[in-house]
Scaffold this motif. Structure first.
Motif, mmCIF file in Angstrom:
data_model
loop_
_atom_site.group_PDB
_atom_site.id
_atom_site.type_symbol
_atom_site.label_atom_id
_atom_site.label_comp_id
_atom_site.label_asym_id
_atom_site.label_seq_id
_atom_site.Cartn_x
_atom_site.Cartn_y
_atom_site.Cartn_z
ATOM 1 N N GLU A 100 0.915 -1.207 0.041
ATOM 2 C CA GLU A 100 0.042 -0.098 -0.047
ATOM 3 C C GLU A 100 0.967 1.108 -0.054
ATOM 4 O OE1 GLU A 100 -0.961 0.638 4.630
ATOM 5 O OE2 GLU A 100 -2.425 -0.353 3.445
ATOM 6 N N GLN A 101 1.908 1.277 0.600
ATOM 7 C CA GLN A 101 2.958 2.581 0.641
ATOM 8 C C GLN A 101 3.157 2.945 -0.926
ATOM 9 O OE1 GLN A 101 6.115 2.647 3.223
ATOM 10 N NE2 GLN A 101 4.705 3.005 5.107
ATOM 11 N N ARG A 102 3.512 1.820 -1.474
ATOM 12 C CA ARG A 102 3.862 2.144 -3.084
ATOM 13 C C ARG A 102 2.625 2.911 -3.786
ATOM 14 N NH1 ARG A 102 7.533 -0.045 -6.395
ATOM 15 N NH2 ARG A 102 8.191 -1.098 -4.890
ATOM 16 N N LEU A 103 1.206 2.266 -3.410
ATOM 17 C CA LEU A 103 0.354 2.902 -3.787
ATOM 18 C C LEU A 103 0.046 4.571 -3.558
ATOM 19 C CD1 LEU A 103 -2.158 0.014 -3.841
ATOM 20 C CD2 LEU A 103 -0.816 0.823 -5.826
ATOM 21 N N ASN A 104 0.469 4.669 -2.261
ATOM 22 C CA ASN A 104 0.127 5.901 -1.401
ATOM 23 C C ASN A 104 0.926 6.927 -2.433
ATOM 24 O OD1 ASN A 104 -1.350 4.902 0.356
ATOM 25 N ND2 ASN A 104 0.108 4.741 2.143
ATOM 26 N N ALA A 105 2.198 6.557 -2.698
ATOM 27 C CA ALA A 105 2.926 7.429 -3.417
ATOM 28 C C ALA A 105 2.920 7.859 -4.806
ATOM 29 C CB ALA A 105 4.427 7.263 -2.976
ATOM 30 N N ALA A 106 1.904 6.842 -5.507
ATOM 31 C CA ALA A 106 2.011 6.785 -6.868
ATOM 32 C C ALA A 106 1.523 8.041 -7.435
ATOM 33 C CB ALA A 106 1.012 5.699 -7.445
ATOM 34 N N GLY A 107 0.382 8.720 -7.025
ATOM 35 C CA GLY A 107 -0.057 9.872 -7.664
ATOM 36 C C GLY A 107 0.819 10.831 -7.449
ATOM 37 N N VAL A 108 1.628 11.351 -6.418
ATOM 38 C CA VAL A 108 2.648 12.579 -6.510
ATOM 39 C C VAL A 108 3.729 12.120 -7.567
ATOM 40 C CG1 VAL A 108 3.665 11.843 -4.297
ATOM 41 C CG2 VAL A 108 3.779 14.002 -5.146
ATOM 42 N N VAL A 109 4.237 10.958 -7.498
ATOM 43 C CA VAL A 109 5.402 10.569 -8.276
ATOM 44 C C VAL A 109 4.989 10.652 -9.847
ATOM 45 C CG1 VAL A 109 7.000 8.534 -9.036
ATOM 46 C CG2 VAL A 109 6.264 9.074 -6.587
ATOM 47 N N GLU A 110 3.775 10.278 -10.166
ATOM 48 C CA GLU A 110 3.267 10.396 -11.510
ATOM 49 C C GLU A 110 3.318 11.896 -11.878
ATOM 50 O OE1 GLU A 110 -0.539 9.186 -14.392
ATOM 51 O OE2 GLU A 110 -0.454 8.480 -12.186
ATOM 52 N N ALA A 111 2.822 12.506 -10.811
ATOM 53 C CA ALA A 111 2.836 14.288 -10.949
ATOM 54 C C ALA A 111 4.105 14.687 -10.972
ATOM 55 C CB ALA A 111 1.871 14.827 -9.910
ATOM 56 N N GLY A 112 5.138 14.161 -10.583
ATOM 57 C CA GLY A 112 6.447 14.747 -10.756
ATOM 58 C C GLY A 112 6.700 15.407 -9.632
ATOM 59 N N GLY A 113 6.021 15.302 -8.344
ATOM 60 C CA GLY A 113 6.421 15.971 -7.005
ATOM 61 C C GLY A 113 7.135 15.032 -6.117
ATOM 62 N N GLY A 114 7.701 13.796 -6.590
ATOM 63 C CA GLY A 114 8.446 12.819 -5.831
ATOM 64 C C GLY A 114 8.974 11.675 -6.736
ATOM 65 N N VAL A 115 9.916 11.043 -6.287
ATOM 66 C CA VAL A 115 10.638 9.757 -6.746
ATOM 67 C C VAL A 115 10.532 8.721 -5.920
ATOM 68 C CG1 VAL A 115 12.045 11.322 -8.159
ATOM 69 C CG2 VAL A 115 12.787 10.334 -5.992
ATOM 70 N N LEU A 116 10.204 7.612 -6.451
ATOM 71 C CA LEU A 116 10.105 6.287 -5.534
ATOM 72 C C LEU A 116 11.351 5.393 -5.807
ATOM 73 C CD1 LEU A 116 7.627 5.200 -4.258
ATOM 74 C CD2 LEU A 116 7.480 3.389 -6.068
ATOM 75 N N VAL A 117 11.770 4.972 -4.807
ATOM 76 C CA VAL A 117 13.168 4.519 -4.579
ATOM 77 C C VAL A 117 13.048 3.044 -3.660
ATOM 78 C CG1 VAL A 117 15.502 4.162 -3.940
ATOM 79 C CG2 VAL A 117 14.519 6.667 -4.580
ATOM 80 N N GLU A 118 13.616 1.802 -4.372
ATOM 81 C CA GLU A 118 13.291 0.721 -3.880
ATOM 82 C C GLU A 118 14.446 0.579 -2.429
ATOM 83 O OE1 GLU A 118 11.250 -1.484 -4.658
ATOM 84 O OE2 GLU A 118 10.685 -0.671 -6.423
ATOM 85 N N ASP A 119 13.622 -0.091 -1.467
ATOM 86 C CA ASP A 119 14.355 -0.136 -0.074
ATOM 87 C C ASP A 119 16.046 -0.809 -0.203
ATOM 88 O OD1 ASP A 119 13.851 -0.349 3.067
ATOM 89 O OD2 ASP A 119 14.848 -1.934 2.550
ATOM 90 N N ALA A 120 15.982 -1.807 -1.130
ATOM 91 C CA ALA A 120 17.201 -2.201 -1.396
ATOM 92 C C ALA A 120 18.250 -1.390 -1.914
ATOM 93 C CB ALA A 120 17.065 -3.657 -2.093
ATOM 94 N N ASP A 121 17.876 -0.431 -2.565
ATOM 95 C CA ASP A 121 18.724 0.520 -3.520
ATOM 96 C C ASP A 121 19.298 1.751 -2.519
ATOM 97 O OD1 ASP A 121 18.380 -0.921 -5.745
ATOM 98 O OD2 ASP A 121 16.893 0.242 -6.416
#
Length: 370
Positions: free
Chosen positions: A295-316
């Protein structure tokens, strides 16, 4: 909401800060509108709400905790009996205060509250915090047309996107106007960029370890850090240019000032965090929990798609990524400004008022019974 008696509203939510925080935001909004409103919060003895609700000055009633197991366990066998007890306790709370509306925020507490309200004919209002709706709110949504959601992608019938009810200090925050004072508060310089690192009240080991190992790199690059590690997980920041602050705190009790001081935030992607950052227009580097239902990935999906954030994998998340990803971002003021505007474009600052309006509508449609 006026009448011969104060308006009476039961608020059901607990277990996690994600349920309690919007409950408080709505309660505070309702009390601002009508200081005489009668509010009772329903929770469990085990939940953090048992301490927080009385501290906040609201009445508190409890129901037995009813685990909803996803696999065959002893809890599944005991579920019918446990649920009947919880519904009876919720019904007693509703009847004793003669509640006119029941507002649920999901979690263990809401299921018995919804079932009791339906049995008594009391209107229900639902707020779902996460992008992926929980079992309780999926059930409750079958009993009401008054369903509010935080994120557009949430699948609840009849749901209306309003955002997350937030604390007044976040809603009112002007980052630009508060910037200088906020940086002074934390001992940060005005002339260098700042990254806020936080894993929430419990901290995030992956973030803590990677940034602790990158103190010299960040300082030598002229990047200031405000690092909230979680209780008992703070460390001594050593190495690099000592004139560049790296501030380590176990906990930040003025997150509004932390947001004002920062140019970007590296954090998990809990619903409340995502909504606070978008409300104040702060770029986020979201590192979703690698466990759970996604669910955390889904929570951030909208703002990342809009360009207001980036998503990074925990392992990275490691010192190499900090050197090649975070440092260049903090040095690119134009990129940060664009991300800030994009984050703000999907943020909501008035969800508490909108949810309070929904409560009023539900109350009036039920005949404003006195």
């Amino acid at each position: 909401m006026t009448g011969s008696r104060p308006t009476r509203i039961l608020l059901a939510g607990g277990g996690t800060a994600g349920h309690v925080s919007p409950l408080f935001a709505l309660a505070d909004c309702l009390r601002r509108r009508d200081p005489a409103v009668d509010l009772v919060a329903l929770g469990t003895v085990e939940g953090l709400e048992a301490r927080l609700v009385p501290e906040r000055g609201y009445q508190f009633r409890t129901v037995p905790k009813v685990p909803l197991p996803r696999r065959p366990t002893g809890d599944l066998v005991r579920l019918p009996v446990n649920l009947r007890r919880a519904v009876a306790a919720a019904q007693q709370a509703i009847e004793e205060m003669d509640a006119q509306v029941v507002v649920g925020f999901g979690g263990y507490v809401s299921t018995p509250a919804y079932l009791a309200a339906r049995r008594l004919g009391v209107p229900i209002v639902i707020h779902e915090q996460n992008a992926r709706a929980g079992i309780a709110n999926k059930l409750g949504a079958r009993f009401t047309d008054h369903v509010a959601m935080t994120f557009p992608g949430t699948k609840l019938p009849g749901g209306r996107v309003i955002g997350m009810p937030l604390r007044p200090e976040i809603i009112a925050l002007d980052r630009s106007a508060s910037r200088a004072g906020a940086r002074a508060h934390f001992g940060l310089r005005e002339d260098l960029p700042v990254v806020l690192v936080t894993g929430g009240s419990l901290g995030a080991k992956r973030l803590n370890d990677a940034f602790a190992a990158s103190v010299p790199t960040l300082r030598d690059a002229g990047v200031q850090v405000l690092h909230a590690t979680g209780a008992g997980k703070d460390f001594d920041a050593v190495g690099g240019d000592a004139s560049v602050p790296y501030v380590v705190l176990p906990y930040v009790d003025r997150m509004d000032l932390a947001y004002a001081a920062a140019d970007t935030v590296v954090c998990r992607a809990g619903a409340n965090t995502v909504c606070e950052l978008t409300a104040v227009g702060l770029p986020g580097v979201y590192v979703p929990l690698p466990i759970g239902n996604g669910e955390q990935r889904l929570n951030a999906a909208g703002v990342v798609e809009a360009g207001g954030g980036v998503l990074v994998e925990d392992a990275d998340v490691d010192p190499g990524w900090i050197a090649t990803g975070i440092v260049p971002m903090l040095r690119d003021a134009q990129r940060l400004d664009a991300m800030s505007a994009a984050a703000a474009s999907v943020g909501h600052r008035n969800a508490d008022e909108t949810l309070a309006d929904l409560v009023t509508t539900a109350w009036m449609e039920n005949g404003s019974r006195g």
